[in-house]
Motif scaffolding. Structure first.
Motif, PDB file in Angstrom:
ATOM      1  N   LEU A 203       0.823  -1.210   0.000  1.00  0.00           N
ATOM      2  CA  LEU A 203       0.000   0.000   0.000  1.00  0.00           C
ATOM      3  C   LEU A 203       0.859   1.263   0.000  1.00  0.00           C
ATOM      4  N   PHE A 204       1.745   1.390   0.984  1.00  0.00           N
ATOM      5  CA  PHE A 204       2.494   2.638   1.157  1.00  0.00           C
ATOM      6  C   PHE A 204       3.819   2.668   0.407  1.00  0.00           C
ATOM      7  N   GLY A 205       4.178   1.537  -0.225  1.00  0.00           N
ATOM      8  CA  GLY A 205       5.385   1.520  -1.038  1.00  0.00           C
ATOM      9  C   GLY A 205       5.099   1.593  -2.520  1.00  0.00           C
ATOM     10  N   ASP A 206       3.836   1.780  -2.880  1.00  0.00           N
ATOM     11  CA  ASP A 206       3.420   1.828  -4.283  1.00  0.00           C
ATOM     12  C   ASP A 206       3.177   3.282  -4.680  1.00  0.00           C
ATOM     13  N   ARG A 207       4.042   3.810  -5.527  1.00  0.00           N
ATOM     14  CA  ARG A 207       3.931   5.214  -5.929  1.00  0.00           C
ATOM     15  C   ARG A 207       2.620   5.503  -6.659  1.00  0.00           C
ATOM     16  N   ALA A 208       2.058   4.507  -7.309  1.00  0.00           N
ATOM     17  CA  ALA A 208       0.792   4.711  -8.023  1.00  0.00           C
ATOM     18  C   ALA A 208      -0.377   4.901  -7.060  1.00  0.00           C
ATOM     19  N   LEU A 209      -0.238   4.365  -5.848  1.00  0.00           N
ATOM     20  CA  LEU A 209      -1.306   4.473  -4.861  1.00  0.00           C
ATOM     21  C   LEU A 209      -1.075   5.614  -3.878  1.00  0.00           C
ATOM     22  N   VAL A 210       0.161   5.826  -3.503  1.00  0.00           N
ATOM     23  CA  VAL A 210       0.504   6.859  -2.521  1.00  0.00           C
ATOM     24  C   VAL A 210       1.584   7.753  -3.116  1.00  0.00           C
ATOM     25  N   ASP A 211       1.189   8.890  -3.595  1.00  0.00           N
ATOM     26  CA  ASP A 211       2.104   9.794  -4.269  1.00  0.00           C
ATOM     27  C   ASP A 211       2.684  10.797  -3.275  1.00  0.00           C
ATOM     28  N   ASP A 212       3.510  10.290  -2.358  1.00  0.00           N
ATOM     29  CA  ASP A 212       4.149  11.155  -1.364  1.00  0.00           C
ATOM     30  C   ASP A 212       5.536  10.587  -1.079  1.00  0.00           C
ATOM     31  N   GLU A 213       6.563  11.345  -1.414  1.00  0.00           N
ATOM     32  CA  GLU A 213       7.927  10.853  -1.321  1.00  0.00           C
ATOM     33  C   GLU A 213       8.321  10.499   0.112  1.00  0.00           C
ATOM     34  N   GLU A 214       7.887  11.317   1.082  1.00  0.00           N
ATOM     35  CA  GLU A 214       8.282  11.060   2.469  1.00  0.00           C
ATOM     36  C   GLU A 214       7.672   9.757   2.977  1.00  0.00           C
ATOM     37  N   THR A 215       6.421   9.486   2.584  1.00  0.00           N
ATOM     38  CA  THR A 215       5.776   8.238   2.993  1.00  0.00           C
ATOM     39  C   THR A 215       6.435   7.039   2.321  1.00  0.00           C
ATOM     40  N   LEU A 216       6.771   7.185   1.046  1.00  0.00           N
ATOM     41  CA  LEU A 216       7.431   6.096   0.331  1.00  0.00           C
ATOM     42  C   LEU A 216       8.783   5.765   0.963  1.00  0.00           C
ATOM     43  N   GLU A 217       9.564   6.786   1.303  1.00  0.00           N
ATOM     44  CA  GLU A 217      10.873   6.561   1.900  1.00  0.00           C
ATOM     45  C   GLU A 217      10.741   5.987   3.312  1.00  0.00           C
ATOM     46  N   TRP A 218       9.783   6.527   4.081  1.00  0.00           N
ATOM     47  CA  TRP A 218       9.539   6.007   5.434  1.00  0.00           C
ATOM     48  C   TRP A 218       9.187   4.520   5.375  1.00  0.00           C
ATOM     49  N   THR A 219       8.355   4.148   4.414  1.00  0.00           N
ATOM     50  CA  THR A 219       7.937   2.755   4.260  1.00  0.00           C
ATOM     51  C   THR A 219       9.113   1.877   3.851  1.00  0.00           C
ATOM     52  N   ARG A 220       9.941   2.389   2.933  1.00  0.00           N
ATOM     53  CA  ARG A 220      11.102   1.612   2.495  1.00  0.00           C
ATOM     54  C   ARG A 220      11.995   1.250   3.691  1.00  0.00           C
ATOM     55  N   VAL A 221      12.248   2.204   4.564  1.00  0.00           N
ATOM     56  CA  VAL A 221      13.096   1.951   5.721  1.00  0.00           C
ATOM     57  C   VAL A 221      12.392   1.035   6.726  1.00  0.00           C
ATOM     58  N   GLN A 222      11.078   1.253   6.940  1.00  0.00           N
ATOM     59  CA  GLN A 222      10.356   0.406   7.898  1.00  0.00           C
ATOM     60  C   GLN A 222      10.378  -1.064   7.501  1.00  0.00           C
ATOM     61  N   PHE A 223      10.447  -1.328   6.200  1.00  0.00           N
ATOM     62  CA  PHE A 223      10.456  -2.718   5.743  1.00  0.00           C
ATOM     63  C   PHE A 223      11.864  -3.221   5.416  1.00  0.00           C
ATOM     64  N   SER A 224      12.870  -2.471   5.823  1.00  0.00           N
ATOM     65  CA  SER A 224      14.244  -2.948   5.705  1.00  0.00           C
ATOM     66  C   SER A 224      14.645  -3.640   6.993  1.00  0.00           C
ATOM     67  N   LYS A 225      15.743  -4.384   6.929  1.00  0.00           N
ATOM     68  CA  LYS A 225      16.235  -5.092   8.111  1.00  0.00           C
ATOM     69  C   LYS A 225      17.013  -4.133   9.008  1.00  0.00           C
ATOM     70  N   THR A 226      16.945  -4.391  10.311  1.00  0.00           N
ATOM     71  CA  THR A 226      17.822  -3.659  11.223  1.00  0.00           C
ATOM     72  C   THR A 226      19.262  -4.080  10.945  1.00  0.00           C
ATOM     73  N   THR A 227      20.199  -3.229  11.339  1.00  0.00           N
ATOM     74  CA  THR A 227      21.610  -3.574  11.123  1.00  0.00           C
ATOM     75  C   THR A 227      21.967  -4.865  11.854  1.00  0.00           C
ATOM     76  N   GLU A 228      21.436  -5.032  13.065  1.00  0.00           N
ATOM     77  CA  GLU A 228      21.723  -6.246  13.826  1.00  0.00           C
ATOM     78  C   GLU A 228      21.229  -7.493  13.087  1.00  0.00           C
ATOM     79  N   ARG A 229      20.039  -7.364  12.474  1.00  0.00           N
ATOM     80  CA  ARG A 229      19.505  -8.523  11.757  1.00  0.00           C
ATOM     81  C   ARG A 229      20.276  -8.774  10.468  1.00  0.00           C
TER      82      ARG A 229
END
Length: 444
Positions: free
Chosen positions: A153-179
């Protein structure tokens, strides 16, 4: 002198939502039969929360499980002991705590919660316009709803046209450094030299997290997709204070949490809507989201909290009329006056309300050289003692004897809320040394 002293009678007054004489309109609303939704409206200081508290107490013994929802920790700390004073054992939660409870009970393997999403991201996730995108994501799959759907939902530019939300989502779904480096044998190497996690204080600090704003979205996705949607935990009695601050999907989750035949109590004031991340669509729309289109409504017409001069100032703020000029003063002058006030009137509560946290911190630091002062951003207000410096969102539903308002950068609704916190006196003040740009009048 900015502030006049309270009389002996005013100092002896013990304000309470419990120890009051109810007027006929309040009493009639409180005693309405159980099972029917009630909407309580009225200006600030007209007793909406009083009605809500007493109606909950009136119905509590017939409800197996009851809940009061409020927007801030300050209101939780105010209402919880009052309910106990009325002999009522009921949960008082913020909406965030409620949504967290419901989601983690219903959806498995949710990650830790982020400390706070950026305001723009919060606004995107709470927007009524998001509903079309949610419906599309729900229709794309027949699989059980999971956190992964939030990425689609929030990583799809066609659905959510907001750069800050897209970037926030990208990081939220990335792995922690420890992982990401979990294969390292020596685990001591996965801790920073100061003992903190490797991601703390970095751009990836919110990796593998979920936002509290995501919880109502998960429930809505599940409602639209699942053959048998997950049912949130049910309550026989739900009371919602300051309901104008809640987003549509948040209201829907509350409505779905009311047991069949349960009783709903809703209190609010559209003119006190100050949360820039939410959209208030009116009371008809709000009650529809709550599943209570058919409801009783009462509008309270008698004010109790504020004296006439405070009411007059509040009405100017609310209507957009010309405001009196803020009184210029220096930190030193204000500090000395407040020091004399709290020494003379030891039972007084004094709040300074600002638009921005930066301003509040600057004022508190300056005042501390002259009078005991503390910044409050967590709802932990004291009933008397030191001067308490805060922002508008923290004082919703609360009241103080003296309220000083720094109007720079404050919208009209926010100014209306700030002014109406005063039981005795409200004053607009300004100074060029308070961490803000040059003072300006509130925007219309």
């Amino acid at each position: 002198m900015l502030l006049s002293r309270r009389t002996v009678e005013e100092r002896r007054r013990t304000p309470s939502l419990v120890d009051v004489t109810l007027d006929p309109a309040q009493a009639a609303a409180i005693r309405k039969p159980a099972g029917r939704a009630l909407l309580v409206l009225g200006e600030a200081g007209h007793g909406k929360t009083t009605v809500l508290v007493h109606r909950v107490a009136h119905l509590w013994r017939t409800a197996k499980r009851a809940l009061v929802l409020v927007p801030t920790e300050g209101l939780v700390r105010l209402l919880w002991p009052l309910m106990r004073k009325l002999g009522v054992d009921v949960d008082v939660w913020t909406f965030d705590a409620f949504a967290r409870h419901q989601a983690r009970r219903s959806f498995r393997r949710l990650p830790p919660e982020s400390e706070s999403a950026p305001p723009r991201v919060m606004r995107t996730k709470r927007s009524p316009k998001l509903r079309a995108a949610i419906a599309e994501i729900a229709a794309r799959s027949t699989k059980r709803v999971s956190r992964r759907d939030l990425f689609h939902l929030f990583g799809d530019r066609a659905l959510v046209d907001d750069e800050e939300t897209l970037e926030w989502t990208r990081v939220q779904f990335s792995k922690t450094t420890e992982r990401a480096w979990s294969h390292v044998v020596d685990k001591k190497r996965l801790v920073a030299v100061d003992g903190r996690a490797l991601d703390d204080g970095t751009a990836t600090a919110h990796a593998t997290t979920i936002d509290v704003e995501d919880y109502p979205i998960l429930f809505e996705l599940d409602r639209l997709r699942a053959e048998r949607p997950k049912e949130p935990s049910k309550f026989d009695l739900i009371a919602v204070d300051e309901a104008q601050e809640l987003a549509p999907l948040e209201l829907r989750l509350i409505g779905r949490s009311l047991a069949r035949g349960g009783t709903l109590v809703v209190a609010g004031d559209a003119d006190q809507h100050t949360d820039a991340t939410s959209t208030f669509l009116g009371w008809d729309a709000a009650m529809k989201e709550l599943g209570a289109e058919d409801h009783d409504a009462v509008t309270l017409d008698i004010g109790y909290r504020c004296p006439p001069d405070v009411v007059a100032l509040a009405h100017l703020a609310r209507s957009g009329g010309p405001l009196p000029a803020a009184t210029p003063t220096s930190i030193a002058e204000l500090g000395k006056e407040l020091a004399a006030l709290v020494e003379d009137d030891t039972s007084a509560s004094v709040a300074i309300v600002c638009a921005r946290p930066l301003t509040a911190r600057a004022i508190a630091a300056g005042l501390a050289r002259h009078v005991p002062a503390r910044v409050v951003f967590d709802g932990k207000f004291l009933p008397r003692g030191p001067v308490q410096v805060t922002i508008v969102s923290e004082v919703k539903g609360l009241e103080f004897d003296y309220v000083l308002i720094v109007p720079a950068g404050m919208e009209r609704n926010a100014l209306y809320v700030a002014v109406t916190r005063a039981r005795d006196q409200a004053v607009l003040v300004s100074s060029g040394e308070w961490g803000d740009s040059s003072p300006r009048p509130p925007s219309p």
